[in-house]
Design an enzyme around this catalytic site. Sequence first.
Site, short mmCIF file in Angstrom:
data_model
loop_
_atom_site.label_atom_id
_atom_site.label_comp_id
_atom_site.label_asym_id
_atom_site.label_seq_id
_atom_site.Cartn_x
_atom_site.Cartn_y
_atom_site.Cartn_z
N VAL A 1 -8.68 -1.35 16.61
CA VAL A 1 -8.71 0.17 15.45
C VAL A 1 -8.92 -0.93 13.84
O VAL A 1 -8.83 -0.29 12.87
CB VAL A 1 -6.60 -0.22 15.58
CG1 VAL A 1 -6.20 -0.20 14.28
CG2 VAL A 1 -6.21 0.13 16.28
N CYS B 1 -2.64 -6.48 3.45
CA CYS B 1 -3.27 -7.28 4.12
C CYS B 1 -4.08 -7.09 4.61
O CYS B 1 -5.04 -5.85 4.69
CB CYS B 1 -2.90 -6.92 5.86
SG CYS B 1 -0.41 -7.78 6.26
N ARG C 1 0.52 -1.73 -0.21
CA ARG C 1 0.05 0.21 -0.08
C ARG C 1 1.06 1.54 -0.15
O ARG C 1 0.17 1.95 -0.02
CB ARG C 1 -1.45 -0.62 1.03
CG ARG C 1 -2.27 -1.42 1.30
CD ARG C 1 -3.15 -1.03 2.23
NE ARG C 1 -3.74 -1.85 2.64
CZ ARG C 1 -5.37 -1.31 2.53
NH1 ARG C 1 -5.73 -0.74 1.85
NH2 ARG C 1 -6.23 -2.70 2.04
N ASP D 1 -0.92 -4.12 16.06
CA ASP D 1 -0.21 -5.58 16.14
C ASP D 1 0.92 -5.93 16.65
O ASP D 1 1.30 -7.02 16.43
CB ASP D 1 1.10 -4.98 14.75
CG ASP D 1 0.35 -4.03 13.68
OD1 ASP D 1 -0.29 -3.96 13.62
OD2 ASP D 1 0.87 -3.32 13.04
#
Length: 457
Positions: A338, A126, A102, A316
């Site tokens: 998120v 992802c 991205r 993450d």
Amino acid sequence: MTAPDSADVLLVHGGTPLRGEIHVRGAKNLVPKAMVAALLGSSPSRLRNVPDIRDVRVVRGLLQLHGVTVGPGDEPGELVLDPTHVESAHVTDIDAHAGSSRIPILFCGPLLHRLGHAFIPGLGGCDIGGRPIDFHFDVLRQFGARIDKRADGQYLEAPQRLRGTKITLPYPSVGATEQVLLTAVLAEGVTELSNAAVEPEIEDLICVLQKMGAIIAMDTDRTIRITGVDTLGGYTHRALPDRLEAASWASAALATEGDVFVRGALQRSMMTFLNTFRKVGGAFDIGDDGIRFWHPGGPLNAIALETDVHPGFQTDWQQPLVVALTQASGLSIVHETVYESRLGFTSALNQMGAHIQLYRECLGGTPCRFGQHNFLHSAVVSGPTKLEGADLVIPDLRGGFSYLIAALAAQGTSRVHGIDLINRGYENFLQKLADLGARAELPDAPEVPVGAGAAAG
């Protein structure tokens, strides 16, 4: 989901604690963006502590397509980026990178400043929830860009110098904040960005831009003000360590009852994770050159966990830690705020023997933006449970590393498909597994340790 071919499979024999030392280099969420920032300069830049990961290679290729010379520096992990002769790239060459990352969306502002036009192909990344790119283009329009959407991508033009503007983010998105920073620094006038992301990687990008000659002020209320300048120079910068990779190895140490020293891990950017790691029952020792993480013995503690933007618990960090929570005593509650689809990876953990139930409600915390929608964004993890080896297909970067942790913690052998995806964010992870004593092998060479001869991640 169709499993990748056998060349992209790792056999993991679980049940062995990870022990030893690994080294983390610059953050995946900073290094590629700092490389893009070099496009804005009129002179070469030097970026140090660069990991050899796929996202870095993608950006390097895109920069070279646009005439930027990228070569090694004086020390390992150093890149020299010379943007003196920036030029237009062929659409077909740019399109060859479509779907691999991205990050190309962040080329828009710098290319508009340098060339007056840009082309952005279709974007990958992802699949963990909605990350719409329309906002990026809306922001660029506010700066004065013209955008023509075509079948093969987006064509952008800046007939005049881009102008500063006032922007309020509906959510403190890291990508949107990066877009504004990389565009506003050379725009005419002042840009005011409200509700900005303030992650350590954002601060490090601001440090890079300030070294180049930018004028950027951060307020305590998530407001960033950028005063545009006429020209920027190069920079010399050492990227901050990857706190997300460091936390992944910490969770692996906890889940496997191991003991791992993560050289390069930095306390300041990991304080929220360290607090949670300690609450779960993990132990750590902070040194000048890294952090040691280990399982001190005894049962782990169930906790209530809610992800959030920095300085909250990073999304993450969530997936790797959930694997460790399957070994905690009691009910742990995880509320993901998120990315709405980030808990989908837990179905494979259940296949291995975990007890994880997903819910659409906001559990264990304050209501979030997903609470009124039909998203399974909360989880209850019941433990401890014994994990058994299974066939696993990696869904995304962090989920993939979580599957790897689960396979290492499980009894028996797992076949982990799609391991190449882990290379996006984890440098040379096969060698690191070997260094920690993991029992894993590539199917075509079972007698060779996974790290032997492996290309850097």
